[in-house]
Design a protein around this motif. Structure first.
Motif, PDB file in Angstrom:
ATOM      1  N   GLN A 252      -2.469   2.148   6.463  1.00 10.62           N
ATOM      2  CA  GLN A 252      -2.259   1.185   5.383  1.00 10.62           C
ATOM      3  C   GLN A 252      -2.419   1.790   3.989  1.00 10.62           C
ATOM      4  O   GLN A 252      -2.161   1.103   3.001  1.00 10.62           O
ATOM      5  CB  GLN A 252      -3.214  -0.001   5.556  1.00 10.62           C
ATOM      6  CG  GLN A 252      -2.859  -0.873   6.748  1.00 10.62           C
ATOM      7  CD  GLN A 252      -3.734  -2.094   6.885  1.00 10.62           C
ATOM      8  OE1 GLN A 252      -4.901  -2.089   6.502  1.00 10.62           O
ATOM      9  NE2 GLN A 252      -3.183  -3.155   7.454  1.00 10.62           N
ATOM     10  N   THR A 253      -2.835   3.048   3.902  1.00  8.52           N
ATOM     11  CA  THR A 253      -2.878   3.738   2.612  1.00  8.52           C
ATOM     12  C   THR A 253      -1.846   4.863   2.570  1.00  8.52           C
ATOM     13  O   THR A 253      -1.891   5.714   1.690  1.00  8.52           O
ATOM     14  CB  THR A 253      -4.283   4.301   2.332  1.00  8.52           C
ATOM     15  OG1 THR A 253      -4.730   5.085   3.443  1.00  8.52           O
ATOM     16  CG2 THR A 253      -5.273   3.188   2.066  1.00  8.52           C
ATOM     17  N   ASP A 254      -0.927   4.840   3.519  1.00 10.82           N
ATOM     18  CA  ASP A 254       0.162   5.811   3.552  1.00 10.82           C
ATOM     19  C   ASP A 254       1.156   5.474   2.434  1.00 10.82           C
ATOM     20  O   ASP A 254       0.981   4.499   1.693  1.00 10.82           O
ATOM     21  CB  ASP A 254       0.843   5.735   4.928  1.00 10.82           C
ATOM     22  CG  ASP A 254       1.556   7.031   5.296  1.00 10.82           C
ATOM     23  OD1 ASP A 254       1.715   7.890   4.408  1.00 10.82           O
ATOM     24  OD2 ASP A 254       1.945   7.181   6.465  1.00 10.82           O
ATOM     25  N   ALA A 255       2.203   6.261   2.312  1.00 13.71           N
ATOM     26  CA  ALA A 255       3.234   6.018   1.302  1.00 13.71           C
ATOM     27  C   ALA A 255       3.838   4.623   1.476  1.00 13.71           C
ATOM     28  O   ALA A 255       3.831   4.054   2.573  1.00 13.71           O
ATOM     29  CB  ALA A 255       4.323   7.074   1.411  1.00 13.71           C
ATOM     30  N   LEU A 256       4.370   4.071   0.405  1.00 15.63           N
ATOM     31  CA  LEU A 256       4.985   2.746   0.471  1.00 15.63           C
ATOM     32  C   LEU A 256       6.324   2.784   1.203  1.00 15.63           C
ATOM     33  O   LEU A 256       6.647   1.886   1.973  1.00 15.63           O
ATOM     34  CB  LEU A 256       5.184   2.181  -0.934  1.00 15.63           C
ATOM     35  CG  LEU A 256       3.944   1.759  -1.714  1.00 15.63           C
ATOM     36  CD1 LEU A 256       4.353   1.219  -3.082  1.00 15.63           C
ATOM     37  CD2 LEU A 256       3.163   0.717  -0.949  1.00 15.63           C
ATOM     38  N   SER A 257       7.103   3.817   0.964  1.00 14.21           N
ATOM     39  CA  SER A 257       8.435   3.909   1.554  1.00 14.21           C
ATOM     40  C   SER A 257       8.371   4.464   2.977  1.00 14.21           C
ATOM     41  O   SER A 257       7.747   5.499   3.214  1.00 14.21           O
ATOM     42  CB  SER A 257       9.326   4.814   0.701  1.00 14.21           C
ATOM     43  OG  SER A 257      10.558   5.061   1.353  1.00 14.21           O
ATOM     44  N   PRO A 258       9.003   3.807   3.945  1.00 18.22           N
ATOM     45  CA  PRO A 258       9.027   4.313   5.324  1.00 18.22           C
ATOM     46  C   PRO A 258       9.546   5.746   5.427  1.00 18.22           C
ATOM     47  O   PRO A 258       9.105   6.512   6.280  1.00 18.22           O
ATOM     48  CB  PRO A 258       9.952   3.328   6.039  1.00 18.22           C
ATOM     49  CG  PRO A 258       9.814   2.064   5.267  1.00 18.22           C
ATOM     50  CD  PRO A 258       9.662   2.498   3.832  1.00 18.22           C
ATOM     51  N   ALA A 259      10.466   6.122   4.544  1.00 20.31           N
ATOM     52  CA  ALA A 259      11.030   7.473   4.579  1.00 20.31           C
ATOM     53  C   ALA A 259       9.994   8.531   4.215  1.00 20.31           C
ATOM     54  O   ALA A 259      10.153   9.707   4.552  1.00 20.31           O
ATOM     55  CB  ALA A 259      12.214   7.555   3.626  1.00 20.31           C
ATOM     56  N   GLN A 260       8.937   8.107   3.527  1.00 16.13           N
ATOM     57  CA  GLN A 260       7.914   9.049   3.080  1.00 16.13           C
ATOM     58  C   GLN A 260       6.608   8.928   3.868  1.00 16.13           C
ATOM     59  O   GLN A 260       5.606   9.540   3.508  1.00 16.13           O
ATOM     60  CB  GLN A 260       7.632   8.828   1.588  1.00 16.13           C
ATOM     61  CG  GLN A 260       8.838   9.076   0.703  1.00 16.13           C
ATOM     62  CD  GLN A 260       8.559   8.732  -0.754  1.00 16.13           C
ATOM     63  OE1 GLN A 260       7.597   8.050  -1.083  1.00 16.13           O
ATOM     64  NE2 GLN A 260       9.430   9.218  -1.641  1.00 16.13           N
ATOM     65  N   TYR A 261       6.619   8.150   4.940  1.00 15.63           N
ATOM     66  CA  TYR A 261       5.394   7.979   5.724  1.00 15.63           C
ATOM     67  C   TYR A 261       4.889   9.331   6.252  1.00 15.63           C
ATOM     68  O   TYR A 261       5.650  10.126   6.801  1.00 15.63           O
ATOM     69  CB  TYR A 261       5.646   7.073   6.941  1.00 15.63           C
ATOM     70  CG  TYR A 261       5.705   5.597   6.640  1.00 15.63           C
ATOM     71  CD1 TYR A 261       5.243   5.071   5.435  1.00 15.63           C
ATOM     72  CD2 TYR A 261       6.219   4.702   7.592  1.00 15.63           C
ATOM     73  CE1 TYR A 261       5.309   3.716   5.183  1.00 15.63           C
ATOM     74  CE2 TYR A 261       6.286   3.342   7.344  1.00 15.63           C
ATOM     75  CZ  TYR A 261       5.833   2.848   6.134  1.00 15.63           C
ATOM     76  OH  TYR A 261       5.895   1.495   5.890  1.00 15.63           O
TER      77      TYR A 261
END
Length: 311
Positions: A252-261
């Protein structure tokens, strides 16, 4: 049947009646009061825990280092970042937890009475709590993500990423849609289902034993004992689910964009976390346990006292 057994015997109301509707409303309101007590007493501990869990390796040496840096850079108000979201959200979550748990207890109590059994089993208490946690997960997942993202803003450098809860929701939605809003849902539902099962089973077991041992009604259990039982339940819960909570917080503190997870899913997050040792699954464990007793003591006491007042 003795007076104590009658007190513990929770009779199901059958078809929805005005009486059962009133019971549900009372459970929801009392749970909301428990949620408010939980947030106000536990937010500083929770902020410390989340920062330890989600910060890159080497950022903090421990819980006290988090506290020192937070006070130095953000002041004491930094402990209460994102408080409004959990104050409203956790109030709703805890009300769902207690209302569903109480409803399930009434359901099992009614079934047991028809079978000639006066007591609710520990297995039924576990299932009641698990249902409460499952229902709550649908609220807890997005609410906790918003709270965690606000809590982990340090206020240094170029400034905060989010201007507040609403702005946080907008940015998450724009970047990832509904999937982004429910990021970390799988570990949340695992944590909530098993954690709440352990929580309510432990608390109810303590109350039940006290009632039988001292031959008293539930309303006669002293407040200080309710605090003790809530605290014990809180510690029991965290001992049983802490590692999955770490995984949830990191997702839940990962990148906002799924492409940048960084973590594509729960399994990937787990593998990346334990790469540096299984001890990584217990980062922030000390402040969580320190928080567990007083916070859950306040929560359980607030619910029980409010419920007694409304009866």
């Amino acid at each position: 049947m003795s007076a104590v057994e009658a007190e513990w015997d929770i009779v199901a109301h059958g078809p929805v009646t005005e009486h059962s509707k009133a019971d549900v409303a009372k459970d929801v309101f009392a749970g909301t009061m428990g949620g408010f007590a939980q947030v106000l007493s536990g937010q500083p501990f929770d902020t410390t825990k989340v920062r330890l869990q989600s910060a890159p390796e080497g950022t903090y040496s421990g819980a006290m280092d988090v506290v020192r840096k937070l006070v130095k850079n953000e002041g004491f108000k930094g402990f209460y970042k994102g408080t409004m979201t959990p104050l409203v959200g956790v109030g709703a979550c805890v009300s769902v937890q207690f209302a569903v748990n109480e409803g399930m207890k009434r359901y099992f109590g009614g079934k047991n009475k028809l079978a000639g059994v006066s007591d609710i089993t520990y297995g039924q208490l576990y299932v009641s709590g698990a249902c409460a946690g499952f229902a709550n997960a649908f609220l807890a997942s997005p609410i906790e993500q918003i709270r965690i993202r606000l809590q982990t803003q340090t206020g240094t450098g170029t400034g905060p990423t989010f201007r507040g809860p609403i702005d946080c929701i907008k940015q998450i939605w724009q970047a990832g849609g509904m999937g982004g809003i429910f990021r970390g849902f799988v570990p949340t539902i695992i944590r909530e289902s098993h954690g709440m099962a352990m929580y309510f089973m432990a608390a109810e077991a303590c109350v039940k034993q006290d009632m039988k041992q001292n031959k008293i009604a539930r309303t006669e259990v002293p407040s200080w004992k309710l605090c003790m039982y809530g605290g014990v339940a809180g510690i029991t819960m965290w001992l049983s689910v802490y590692p999955i909570d770490v995984i949830k917080s990191k997702m839940q503190t990962d990148a906002l964009s799924p492409a940048q997870y960084t973590y594509k899913n729960m399994r990937a997050c787990f593998q990346a976390t334990v790469k540096n040792g299984y001890g990584q699954l217990f980062k922030g464990f000390a402040p969580t346990l320190l928080r567990a007793f007083p916070v859950n003591a306040c929560t359980f006491l607030a619910f029980e006292v409010t419920r007694r007042y409304l009866s």
